[in-house]
Design an enzyme around this catalytic site. Structure first.
Site, PDB file in Angstrom:
ATOM      1  N   LYS A   6       0.854  -1.206   0.000  1.00 30.42           N
ATOM      2  CA  LYS A   6       0.000   0.000   0.000  1.00 30.42           C
ATOM      3  C   LYS A   6       0.880   1.243   0.000  1.00 30.42           C
ATOM      4  O   LYS A   6       1.923   1.272   0.659  1.00 30.42           O
ATOM      5  CB  LYS A   6      -0.913  -0.034   1.222  1.00 30.42           C
ATOM      6  CG  LYS A   6      -1.921   1.097   1.310  1.00 30.42           C
ATOM      7  CD  LYS A   6      -2.870   0.902   2.486  1.00 30.42           C
ATOM      8  CE  LYS A   6      -3.848   2.049   2.655  1.00 30.42           C
ATOM      9  NZ  LYS A   6      -4.769   1.842   3.785  1.00 30.42           N
ATOM     10  N   SER A  88      -9.654   1.861   2.825  1.00 31.60           N
ATOM     11  CA  SER A  88      -8.748   2.631   1.999  1.00 31.60           C
ATOM     12  C   SER A  88      -7.705   1.770   1.296  1.00 31.60           C
ATOM     13  O   SER A  88      -7.034   2.245   0.390  1.00 31.60           O
ATOM     14  CB  SER A  88      -8.032   3.694   2.843  1.00 31.60           C
ATOM     15  OG  SER A  88      -7.219   3.066   3.820  1.00 31.60           O
ATOM     16  N   SER A 112      -9.988  -0.545   7.010  1.00 34.01           N
ATOM     17  CA  SER A 112      -9.467  -0.384   5.650  1.00 34.01           C
ATOM     18  C   SER A 112      -8.832  -1.616   5.025  1.00 34.01           C
ATOM     19  O   SER A 112      -8.460  -1.567   3.851  1.00 34.01           O
ATOM     20  CB  SER A 112      -8.453   0.754   5.617  1.00 34.01           C
ATOM     21  OG  SER A 112      -9.136   1.957   5.486  1.00 34.01           O
TER      22      SER A 112
HETATM   23  N1  GLN Z   1     -12.986   4.187   6.453  1.00 31.68           N
HETATM   24  C1  GLN Z   1     -12.356   4.580   7.684  1.00 31.68           C
HETATM   25  C2  GLN Z   1     -11.938   6.016   7.615  1.00 31.68           C
HETATM   26  O1  GLN Z   1     -12.127   6.613   6.597  1.00 31.68           O
HETATM   27  C3  GLN Z   1     -11.223   3.675   7.980  1.00 31.68           C
HETATM   28  C4  GLN Z   1      -9.989   4.036   7.260  1.00 31.68           C
HETATM   29  C5  GLN Z   1      -8.842   3.123   7.571  1.00 31.68           C
HETATM   30  O2  GLN Z   1      -9.014   2.078   8.198  1.00 31.68           O
HETATM   31  N2  GLN Z   1      -7.652   3.550   7.157  1.00 31.68           N
HETATM   32  O3  GLN Z   1     -11.447   6.577   8.557  1.00 31.68           O
END
Ligand code: GLN
Length: 468
Positions: A6, A88, A112
């Site tokens: 990532k 994400s 994410s």
């Molecule tokens: N969707 C969540 C957020 O936007 C989790 C993001 C993540 O786990 N990096 O904060």
């Protein structure tokens, strides 16, 4: 093994952009510990993967590189639709689902890894907080951020996890050797009564939290979930209804805490030390050049979702809002942790270091099982459901089932459930639920801190059921 990484995890041979204009040109001088460990063991890095900017998002649509398209190909009428890969870590999930690599590294702050794994039909493991080193991983919210693994199956996910699960002296939040050993022994003792080689699950107690079936949960999730529960019972597992009453407040607490931490972490992007710099002509403004450089750089460098979180997080930390928002969210976080501790039969190996410990429940469960997401992947192509709704709260609600384990720092894995070909939504299965739309959905297992081996063992049993 071929591994993708990532793009918020530092690599010295490739840029690390965090999908942000702020770091578009940034190539770090070092590899993150997790990257170093993989290359030292002979893994080949196939590339960096798209993500939501600085990890903020659930659909991988907030990225300077554009949205990630879900590569899954369902059979039936919905074939050809462009759907979100989830976020994400959407690029990591998509790379695994498309067969570009055996596994990929992601990060999970509130879901994410598990959400994209569910949307793309791959396995996604968020380890216990502090189990994998975060050194060289770009911070979003330090008290929640975890590096984890997305894999084509449970075996490849476990292989990568096992390699990375070591103490790193460079990360002060990384669990020490003694803590790891205590957790592993604790976990092994609690598996001895049921984890036989035969695949029989007699003795395994699986809790199903009643709060994880909100009204917004799609029927296309319920049908395969019920089928899975029936198969687990047939293999001897006991299913125990469980209540985690503070789940309702977890999502709000998560967004306050994560945004507050982000507002502090992202203060380092000011156009001075690294990343984008939008210079100010001193002739235009003789007096406030430095402040103007910060402002212009941050205005141009951050996308709208990041700016929204920074404003929310900064507000939550102001003297006016601190007690009602930030402190209140921390209290909710403790309550969520206590809910989990009351549910498990396995004791908390961190109980001496946390104030939120509770005695293990002798009638409790080994693991918790719930759907990973409230729906299958949202559409990207017109009508642009995902993009249209970014202004509403719908997009934040996608995390409702993943956020509690993040707040409690517990390990969680999403494993694909068997879905049938897409059929008309009016078709009903034996339980009266709608038959699915043909897109993947995951089931999540959550365990006590340090019980990665336990949840992966049950995940393997689920995988075997799906393949049988
Ligand atoms: N969707 C969540 C957020 O936007 C989790 C993001 C993540 O786990 N990096 O904060």
């Amino acid at each position: 093994m071929s591994i993708a990484v990532k793009d918020n995890i530092c690599t010295s041979t490739m840029p690390t952009t965090c999908s942000s204009a702020m770091l578009r040109e940034f190539t770090p001088p070092m590899d993150a510990t997790v990257v170093q460990l993989l290359t030292d063991s002979g893994a080949s890095l196939v590339g960096k993967t798209n993500c939501d900017e600085f990890g903020m998002g659930s659909l991988n649509i907030h990225s300077i590189h554009g949205a990630v398209v879900n590569p899954y190909q369902p059979s039936g009428p919905s074939n050809g639709e462009l759907r979100s890969a989830g976020g994400s870590s959407g690029g990591s999930a998509a790379a695994v689902a498309a067969g570009f690599c055996d596994a990929a590294l992601g990060t999970d702050t509130g879901g994410s890894i598990r959400l994209p794994a569910s949307y793309c039909g791959v396995v996604g493991l968020k380890p216990s907080y502090g189990m994998l080193s975060r050194w060289g991983v770009v911070s979003f919210a330090d008290s929640l951020d975890c590096v984890g693994v997305l894999g084509k199956d449970v075996h490849s996910t476990q292989r990568v996890y096992d390699r990375l699960s070591v103490h790193d002296p460079k990360d002060p939040t990384c669990a020490r050797l003694e803590t790891r050993e205590a957790a592993q022994q604790n976990c092994a003792e609690n598996m001895s009564s049921w984890a036989s080689a035969s695949g029989d699950l007699t003795g395994l107690r699986i809790g199903i939290p009643q709060e994880y079936f909100p009204d917004t949960l799609s029927h296309s999730i319920l049908t395969p979930f019920r089928r899975l529960v029936r198969s687990l019972i047939a293999r001897g597992a006991s299913i125990v209804p469980v209540s985690l009453p503070n789940t309702t407040y977890a999502l709000s607490a998560y967004y306050v805490i994560s945004s507050a931490e982000a507002s502090s972490n992202l203060a380092r992007y000011d156009g001075v030390q690294y990343g984008l710099r939008v210079a100010v002509n001193p002739a235009d403004s003789a007096s406030h050049t430095t402040a103007l450089t910060y402002t212009k750089t941050r205005t141009v460098g951050f996308g709208p979702e990041v700016k929204k979180r920074l404003l929310l997080g900064t507000y939550a930390l102001t003297a006016d809002a601190f007690d009602n928002y930030f402190l209140q969210a921390q209290r909710v976080r403790q309550l969520v942790h206590q809910d989990f501790m009351r549910a498990f039969i396995v004791s908390d190996p961190l109980s001496e270091t946390t104030s939120t410990s509770a005695a293990p429940n002798p009638n409790g469960v080994h693991v918790l099982l719930h759907p990973s997401a409230i729906r299958t992947a949202p559409r990207l192509s017109p009508p642009n459901e995902a993009l249209e709704k970014t202004g509403s709260l719908d997009v934040y609600v996608q995390d409702v089932l993943t956020v509690p384990a993040s707040l409690a720092g517990l390990p969680a894995v999403s494993v694909p459930m068997k879905v049938g070909p897409s059929e008309k939504s009016s078709d009903r299965d034996v339980d009266g639920g709608e038959v699915g739309d043909g897109w993947p959905v995951g089931a999540s297992l959550v365990g006590q801190w340090g019980c990665e081996n336990m949840i992966l063992r049950v995940a393997k049993a689920i995988e075997d059921i799906q393949n049988s």
